[in-house]
Enzyme design. Sequence first.
Site, PDB file in Angstrom:
ATOM      1  N   ASP A   1     -19.465   3.238  -7.230  1.00 56.33           N
ATOM      2  CA  ASP A   1     -20.561   3.443  -8.172  1.00 56.33           C
ATOM      3  C   ASP A   1     -20.424   2.476  -9.336  1.00 56.33           C
ATOM      4  O   ASP A   1     -19.356   1.902  -9.575  1.00 56.33           O
ATOM      5  CB  ASP A   1     -20.594   4.889  -8.663  1.00 56.33           C
ATOM      6  CG  ASP A   1     -19.302   5.317  -9.347  1.00 56.33           C
ATOM      7  OD1 ASP A   1     -19.028   4.843 -10.461  1.00 56.33           O
ATOM      8  OD2 ASP A   1     -18.554   6.120  -8.751  1.00 56.33           O
TER       9      ASP A   1
ATOM     10  N   GLU B   1      -4.610 -18.198  16.495  1.00 53.25           N
ATOM     11  CA  GLU B   1      -5.179 -17.327  15.468  1.00 53.25           C
ATOM     12  C   GLU B   1      -4.715 -17.741  14.071  1.00 53.25           C
ATOM     13  O   GLU B   1      -5.501 -17.667  13.101  1.00 53.25           O
ATOM     14  CB  GLU B   1      -4.779 -15.878  15.754  1.00 53.25           C
ATOM     15  CG  GLU B   1      -5.498 -15.276  16.957  1.00 53.25           C
ATOM     16  CD  GLU B   1      -4.946 -13.922  17.347  1.00 53.25           C
ATOM     17  OE1 GLU B   1      -5.732 -13.099  17.855  1.00 53.25           O
ATOM     18  OE2 GLU B   1      -3.725 -13.683  17.155  1.00 53.25           O
TER      19      GLU B   1
ATOM     20  N   ASP C   1       0.832  -1.200   0.000  1.00 57.24           N
ATOM     21  CA  ASP C   1       0.000   0.000   0.000  1.00 57.24           C
ATOM     22  C   ASP C   1       0.870   1.255   0.000  1.00 57.24           C
ATOM     23  O   ASP C   1       2.047   1.219  -0.349  1.00 57.24           O
ATOM     24  CB  ASP C   1      -0.970  -0.033   1.195  1.00 57.24           C
ATOM     25  CG  ASP C   1      -2.266   0.701   0.930  1.00 57.24           C
ATOM     26  OD1 ASP C   1      -2.260   1.944   0.990  1.00 57.24           O
ATOM     27  OD2 ASP C   1      -3.297   0.042   0.662  1.00 57.24           O
TER      28      ASP C   1
END
Length: 727
Positions: free
Chosen positions: A532, A612, A366
Amino acid sequence: MGIVFDETRKTFTLHTNDSTYQMQVDPFGFLLHLYYGRKTDGCMDYLLTYADRGFSGNPYDVGSDRTYSMDVLPQEFPCLGNGDYRSPAIAVRNADGSVSCDLRFHGYEIRKGKYAIKGLPAVYAEEAEAETLEIHMEDPVTKVRVDLLYGVLPELDVITRSAKVSNGGTSKVYLEKIQPACLDFVNGEFDFISFYGRHAMERNFQRVPVVHGTMCIGSRRGTSSHQYNPLMILADRETTEDAGSCYAMTLLYSGGFKGEVERDQFNQTRIQLGLYEERFSYPLESGDEFSVPEVVMTYSRMGLSKLSQNLHACIRTHLCRGKYRDEVRPILVNSWEASYFDFDGEAIYQLAKQASELGIEMLVLDDGWFGKRDDDNSGLGDWYANEEKLGESLESLIGRINALGVKFGIWIEPESVNEDSTLFKRHPDWAMRIPGRNPVRARNQLVLDFSRKEVVDSIFEQICKVLDQGNIEYVKWDMNRGLADIYSCGTDEQGKVLHDYVLGLYDFLERLVQRYPNILIEGCSGGGGRFDAGMLYYTPQIWCSDNTDAVDRVRIQYGTSFGYPVSTVGSHVSAVPNHQTGRVTSLATRSITAMSGTFGYELDLGRLTEEEKQDIRRQVADYHRYAPLIQNGLYYRLTNPFEQAVGAWQFISEDQAQVLVYSVMLEVHGNMTVDYVKLKGLKSGCMYREQVSGRLYAADALMEAGIPLPAAFGEYEAHQLYFEMER
């Protein structure tokens, strides 16, 4: 045949499997809207009524007939300036300064297949799947022409609407308002459903009665926005998820928009959707043409679930494109909440290594990998890898990660620029700023002027150089601010800049899609700020929200589900306490919410316990097992999480053989009551076996009486139930 023209009655009738849409050319050349709803036959012009109504003017053509008024008649494409005082679909400013348009019928064409729109996203279909109706309208004075476009996809119960506006006159005119879809209802009591929100809490469900006056939603931000979504639903007052009539409109456009619902003086209702007219004044020289963004419309007489399923099928199979349209998306881990800006190449490699050990298939690097970018105050616009920070080249890092058997993806934000960047120092005029004024900053960044081709071309070249450095299989396209300083140095016509910006964005994305057909692009705008249907034509999934909190996501994804399929919803498991809300939820709850989307992780895998890690391995296996059902099955909302203590939803295969139910407890109280969830869409008369308990249930009982959820103890418990039909 989906489209029929009756020469005698001058009616156009559009049929889908379960709906009929009808309009009529009247003796004066006006195009009147007659009907949209349950499939029927015959001419519906008997619905038109005529009376002398005070202060509702009459066209000159009708002579002394005071019963004929455009202010009362239902219209297909209402114009500003021809006597209709309701909200228009089109407004044109003429060379003499007048704002007036009087469109009259000028011919039509019916052809097989679905029309396309140059430079804009549009629903596509094979020739045998659709028909196109093109109705030509013209103003006899100014020669402004509007070609109304209708695409009919019978199997999907979808009708699309677009238009082409052209200037056939000799003088320049300005298009001041354009809304491609308008529906007039001469009677009915309706509710208006819309989806409001804010950054990190988008698409909240809102249902209100339609009353006298005008209700508007929209965005002035240059993007479709976090605040309102370009999706609207009009529903009969008694309509539920499973019964009643309802209508949906969704706009295939990623810029500013306006949706309106108006109840007039005679209890008629008009609903329309299109571009926002503020700061929009588009010049059309003689011979110029303006292509209008498309609206997808659908009708259901079987409630809101069916309405959503119609939209889901259309978007998933006739709007999304490319390699990943039908493929299950790779499970990824994103570096953002794992490390934010604080990383080097080795840290990213270790995250990829940990992902590989857990069965996670992709690592996404990122923000922070490029230029001088150690925080969000600098570097945007300088799209080259910061090798000093990474400690190696981008090519080297990608190669090392691929050697682990892990795919590689990367984050970009091509539309923005920091003033502290080489690009801005070389080309300050490429950023949108109003001359003589200090700019409006957001996140300490400005917006590049994508209405200018040279700007788009330069950034596209930079991004391609990045993507050519290795086997990059995913791009996260972000956009972290709205447009405020609307000014371009590239034109004297500032009223066209916002729309041309969107065209520049689409041009960039289309070139990216064509050059890198195997890259999965995820749209993002601070999460859901540009969620959208227009973006989905280029990016088959969109980061649903920057809010990764599992409980908030139940509500965000609930609102999203009314118009968008699960396959388009970017959703991740993040760390706790959650970085946006501070809430603590179990790993199981976080995974169940995230699994109703494209599924991935956004946390530091190195901080996980062994327990986990085992849970994540099971989640990965579960996702691979259920992903085809989640992505392609029919989606049902079982509860309303804005009103009920549990959020529950369901996926069912089209053959009704597989059923997956998820639920999340949103409230827990002392001496807790039992929550029963009624399943939907099962095959009546059949038996279904729940695969964990092995218990057999009757389909009709599951749909009528429901199934009790396990008693909750502790906050935000989540449950998964998987049923298979007994043959």
